[in-house]
Design a protein around this motif. Structure first.
Motif, PDB file in Angstrom:
ATOM      1  N   UNK A  49      -3.911   2.580  -0.725  1.00 24.74           N
ATOM      2  CA  UNK A  49      -3.747   1.231  -0.198  1.00 24.74           C
ATOM      3  C   UNK A  49      -2.729   1.267   0.930  1.00 24.74           C
ATOM      4  N   UNK A  50      -3.143   0.795   2.091  1.00 27.08           N
ATOM      5  CA  UNK A  50      -2.282   0.736   3.268  1.00 27.08           C
ATOM      6  C   UNK A  50      -2.253  -0.700   3.779  1.00 27.08           C
ATOM      7  N   UNK A  51      -1.072  -1.258   3.874  1.00 26.86           N
ATOM      8  CA  UNK A  51      -0.910  -2.639   4.362  1.00 26.86           C
ATOM      9  C   UNK A  51      -1.825  -3.614   3.629  1.00 26.86           C
ATOM     10  N   UNK A  52      -1.971  -3.400   2.321  1.00 30.84           N
ATOM     11  CA  UNK A  52      -2.757  -4.303   1.514  1.00 30.84           C
ATOM     12  C   UNK A  52      -4.262  -4.055   1.540  1.00 30.84           C
ATOM     13  N   UNK A  53      -4.700  -3.035   2.258  1.00 25.64           N
ATOM     14  CA  UNK A  53      -6.125  -2.704   2.336  1.00 25.64           C
ATOM     15  C   UNK A  53      -6.354  -1.397   1.599  1.00 25.64           C
ATOM     16  N   UNK A  54      -7.277  -1.399   0.635  1.00 24.06           N
ATOM     17  CA  UNK A  54      -7.572  -0.193  -0.128  1.00 24.06           C
ATOM     18  C   UNK A  54      -8.702   0.572   0.545  1.00 24.06           C
ATOM     19  N   UNK A  55      -8.441   1.856   0.772  1.00 19.85           N
ATOM     20  CA  UNK A  55      -9.447   2.764   1.308  1.00 19.85           C
ATOM     21  C   UNK A  55      -9.863   3.656   0.153  1.00 19.85           C
TER      22      UNK A  55
END
Length: 78
Positions: A49-55
Motif C-alpha cells: 500500500x502506497x499513499x493509501x492505494x494497494x498494489x
C-alpha cells in the motif's frame, strides 16, 4: 522502443543476425526507456500500500522520478 532500433540500423542488423543477443538487448532497452521517460517500471512481489492505494502482488506499477521535487512542501519529509 522500436524507434530506438530503427534509429540505429546497425544495432537492428546485429540483433537480426545474432538472435541470442535479443534477451540482453530487451533488458537494456527497458532500462534505457525507463530512464528516458523518467519512470521506473516495477512489478510488486507482494501486496503493498502506497499513499493509501494497494498494489496487488504481481501487478505492474510506475514510479515517476522527480515527483517529490515537483511537489516540494506538499509531502512530509521521509
Amino acid at each position: 522502443m522500436v524507434h530506438l532500433l530503427l534509429d540505429r540500423p546497425e544495432r537492428y542488423a546485429l540483433l537480426r543476425d545474432e538472435p541470442a543477443r535479443v534477451p540482453a538487448a530487451v533488458e537494456k532497452l527497458l532500462r534505457y526507456a525507463q530512464a528516458a521517460m523518467g519512470t521506473n517500471l516495477r512489478v510488486a512481489v507482494e501486496d503493498v500500500t502506497l499513499s493509501g492505494v494497494t498494489i496487488g502482488a504481481e501487478r505492474p506499477g510506475c514510479r515517476a522520478h522527480g515527483l517529490r521535487t515537483s511537489r516540494r512542501g506538499r509531502l512530509p519529509p521521509p
